[in-house]
Structure formats: structure tokens, C-alpha cells
Motif scaffolding. Structure first.
Motif, mmCIF file in Angstrom:
data_model
loop_
_atom_site.group_PDB
_atom_site.id
_atom_site.type_symbol
_atom_site.label_atom_id
_atom_site.label_comp_id
_atom_site.label_asym_id
_atom_site.label_seq_id
_atom_site.Cartn_x
_atom_site.Cartn_y
_atom_site.Cartn_z
ATOM 1 N N GLU A 1 -3.247 -2.171 11.696
ATOM 2 C CA GLU A 1 -2.693 -3.443 10.932
ATOM 3 C C GLU A 1 -1.222 -3.272 10.152
ATOM 4 O OE1 GLU A 1 -5.781 -4.908 8.540
ATOM 5 O OE2 GLU A 1 -7.194 -5.374 10.211
ATOM 6 N N GLU B 1 -1.214 -3.884 3.515
ATOM 7 C CA GLU B 1 -1.708 -3.127 4.329
ATOM 8 C C GLU B 1 -1.749 -1.665 4.357
ATOM 9 O OE1 GLU B 1 -3.505 -4.448 6.488
ATOM 10 O OE2 GLU B 1 -2.934 -6.472 6.868
ATOM 11 N N ASP C 1 -4.716 -1.099 1.798
ATOM 12 C CA ASP C 1 -5.980 -1.198 2.691
ATOM 13 C C ASP C 1 -6.282 0.088 3.379
ATOM 14 O OD1 ASP C 1 -6.315 -3.817 2.272
ATOM 15 O OD2 ASP C 1 -5.743 -4.612 4.459
ATOM 16 N N GLU D 1 -7.115 -0.293 9.881
ATOM 17 C CA GLU D 1 -6.387 -0.606 9.103
ATOM 18 C C GLU D 1 -4.826 -0.245 9.301
ATOM 19 O OE1 GLU D 1 -6.562 -3.000 6.838
ATOM 20 O OE2 GLU D 1 -8.591 -3.135 6.794
HETATM 21 MG MG LIG Z 1 -5.858 -4.659 6.575
#
Ligand SMILES: [Mg+2]
Length: 103
Positions: A31, A61, A64, A28
């Protein structure tokens, strides 16, 4: 002192382990880096993204990352008996000691 308080759920459809959550956290974080890189055109590609959309995507993100961190906290508590509350107090003390916040 200004505080940001967010509540994130314990995901109940997964069987996370220390390794899987640590890996997911890095995934994550990757990302997040990727969408920021895209936004800034860091790999040399032309940036044709709608700024507002990208900013929203960055926030997504980031959440996340936060969710995965929270999931990992549950793993630490449930599988390793870690007291996150007391770890949090130590964390705050550290921030004070380092001068990032004033008590
Ligand atoms: Mg993500």
C-alpha cells in the motif's frame, strides 16, 4: 545521535500469528508503494492528486507498516520467546559495524 522514538500499541482485538503479521506487513508495504507510485505517476496515469494530501497518505501508510512491524515484534516475543530488546542492541551494533552510525 539523533533518534526517532515512536510508541505503538499492542493491538488487543486481534489474534495475530507469525504468518498473518508477515503477510500484513507485505500488504502494508504494498500500500505504501502504491501511494508513492500514484504520487509519482509511475504507472503512466496523470497525476491529479493534491500533493499535500498524498504526502499525508504516504505518512499514514508508513505508520501502518510500523504498526504491523510492532505487532509482529509482540508476536515474536509472546509466541517465540524472542527478546526484542537484545535484538535491538544487536541491530544497533550492526549499524555501527557497517558504518551507518558512529558509536
Ligand atoms: Mg494501510
Amino acid at each position: 545521535m539523533e533518534m526517532k522514538t515512536i510508541s505503538l500499541p499492542r493491538l488487543n482485538q486481534l489474534n495475530p500469528t507469525l504468518e498473518s503479521t508477515a503477510l500484513k506487513l507485505m500488504e502494508e508495504a504494498g500500500e505504501l508503494a502504491q501511494v508513492i507510485g500514484k504520487y509519482r505517476g509511475l504507472s503512466g496515469e496523470k497525476v491529479e492528486l493534491d500533493q499535500e494530501m498524498v504526502i499525508r497518505q504516504i505518512a499514514c501508510e508508513l505508520l501502518d507498516v510500523a504498526q504491523t512491524a510492532v505487532t509482529m515484534m509482540f508476536v515474536m516475543e509472546e509466541q517465540f520467546g524472542v527478546n526484542i530488546e537484545s535484538a535491538l542492541q544487536e541491530h544497533r551494533s550492526k549499524l555501527e559495524r557497517k558504518g551507518y552510525i558512529s558509536g
